[in-house]
Design an enzyme around this catalytic site. Structure first.
Site, mmCIF file in Angstrom:
data_model
loop_
_atom_site.group_PDB
_atom_site.id
_atom_site.type_symbol
_atom_site.label_atom_id
_atom_site.label_comp_id
_atom_site.label_asym_id
_atom_site.label_seq_id
_atom_site.Cartn_x
_atom_site.Cartn_y
_atom_site.Cartn_z
ATOM 1 C CG ASP A 13 -1.826 1.155 1.324
ATOM 2 O OD1 ASP A 13 -2.406 1.529 0.296
ATOM 3 O OD2 ASP A 13 -1.947 1.728 2.421
ATOM 4 C CG ASP A 15 -1.399 7.967 0.655
ATOM 5 O OD1 ASP A 15 -0.474 8.791 0.737
ATOM 6 O OD2 ASP A 15 -2.122 7.859 -0.344
ATOM 7 C CB THR A 113 -1.927 3.344 -3.782
ATOM 8 O OG1 THR A 113 -2.548 4.455 -3.113
ATOM 9 C CG2 THR A 113 -1.565 3.777 -5.196
ATOM 10 C CB SER A 114 -7.311 3.527 -2.406
ATOM 11 O OG SER A 114 -7.581 2.218 -1.952
ATOM 12 C CE LYS A 146 -5.473 -1.130 -1.604
ATOM 13 N NZ LYS A 146 -4.361 -0.478 -0.859
ATOM 14 C CG ASP A 171 -2.288 2.124 6.372
ATOM 15 O OD1 ASP A 171 -2.974 3.044 6.866
ATOM 16 O OD2 ASP A 171 -2.217 1.924 5.156
#
Length: 229
Positions: A13, A15, A113-114, A146, A171
């Site tokens: 991931d 952030d 990543t989103s 996600k 995270d």
């Protein structure tokens, strides 16, 4: 707790996991909302951690109603956030050492990543990480974000590895759920939002730092190497 299967790739991931950026994002959300006459308290802000923008929009409209100036708040949040990261984004402790080790043992890696491609590229570039990840998948490049598994399955496909042999470093709760749905093994390193009781009940690995995750990976690779000798 040990990883007892052959690891073919490590998926990251961005952030809150590699970049210490979540706090800047949440401060931007809070300020933008207040400028438009709304209060996003901690429960709202924490619920957005790890979510794709589309899911954030749906959640905010459900909570505050259709009169919420959602487009204006999103635009202002983005402007505030970009202003705060111009000087660069701090890396999470232990990240550089982990990436160096993965390169040394030739384990493939990717970012999933989103964030949108534009934001992700900017963040990775400003933090110096862009050259380290030849493969990345972003939230605006998949059908379902996600906690659906799409983003991690696409990353594994681009790397040419089986999902069952992928480690996912995450995270957030949606990210852990996405990894499990993809048939992968997540290691969670919580950032702002601690794991809920329901998330802990899933039985995945939770550690306190990237350094601890590194130790798990190093031990697994070392044990497998010894077994092959």
């Amino acid at each position: 707790m040990k990883l007892d299967f052959p690891i073919a790739a490590v998926l990251f991931d961005m952030d809150g996991l590699m970049l210490d950026s979540e706090r800047a994002v949440l401060r931007a959300w809070r300020q933008a909302a207040r400028e438009h006459g709304h209060d996003f308290d901690d429960s709202v802000l924490h619920a957005m951690v790890g979510l794709h923008d589309r899911l954030c929009r749906a959640m905010l409209l459900e909570r505050f109603g259709p009169d919420l100036p959602i487009d204006a708040i999103f635009a202002r949040t983005e402007a505030l956030y970009l202003g705060r990261i111009e000087a660069g984004i701090p890396l999470k402790p232990g990240l550089t050492e982990l990436l160096d080790w993965l390169d040394a043992v030739r384990l493939p890696k990717a970012v999933a990543t989103s964030s949108t491609r534009q934001r992700a590229q900017g963040n990775l570039r400003s933090s110096g990480l862009l050259p380290r990840f030849p493969v990345s998948v972003c939230g605006d490049e998949i059908e379902q974000p996600k906690p659906a598994p799409d983003i991690y399955l696409k990353a594994a496909d681009l790397l040419g590895v089986a999902p069952a042999h992928c480690i996912v470093l995450e995270d957030s709760e949606p990210g852990v759920q996405a990894a499990l749905a993809a048939g992968m093994t997540p290691i969670q390193i919580p950032d702002i939002k601690p794991p809920s009781t329901a998330l802990r009940a899933l039985g995945h690995r939770i550690v306190g730092s990237l350094g601890q995750a590194h130790s798990l990976l190093r031990e697994a690779v070392w044990q497998r190497t010894c077994c092959l000798v």
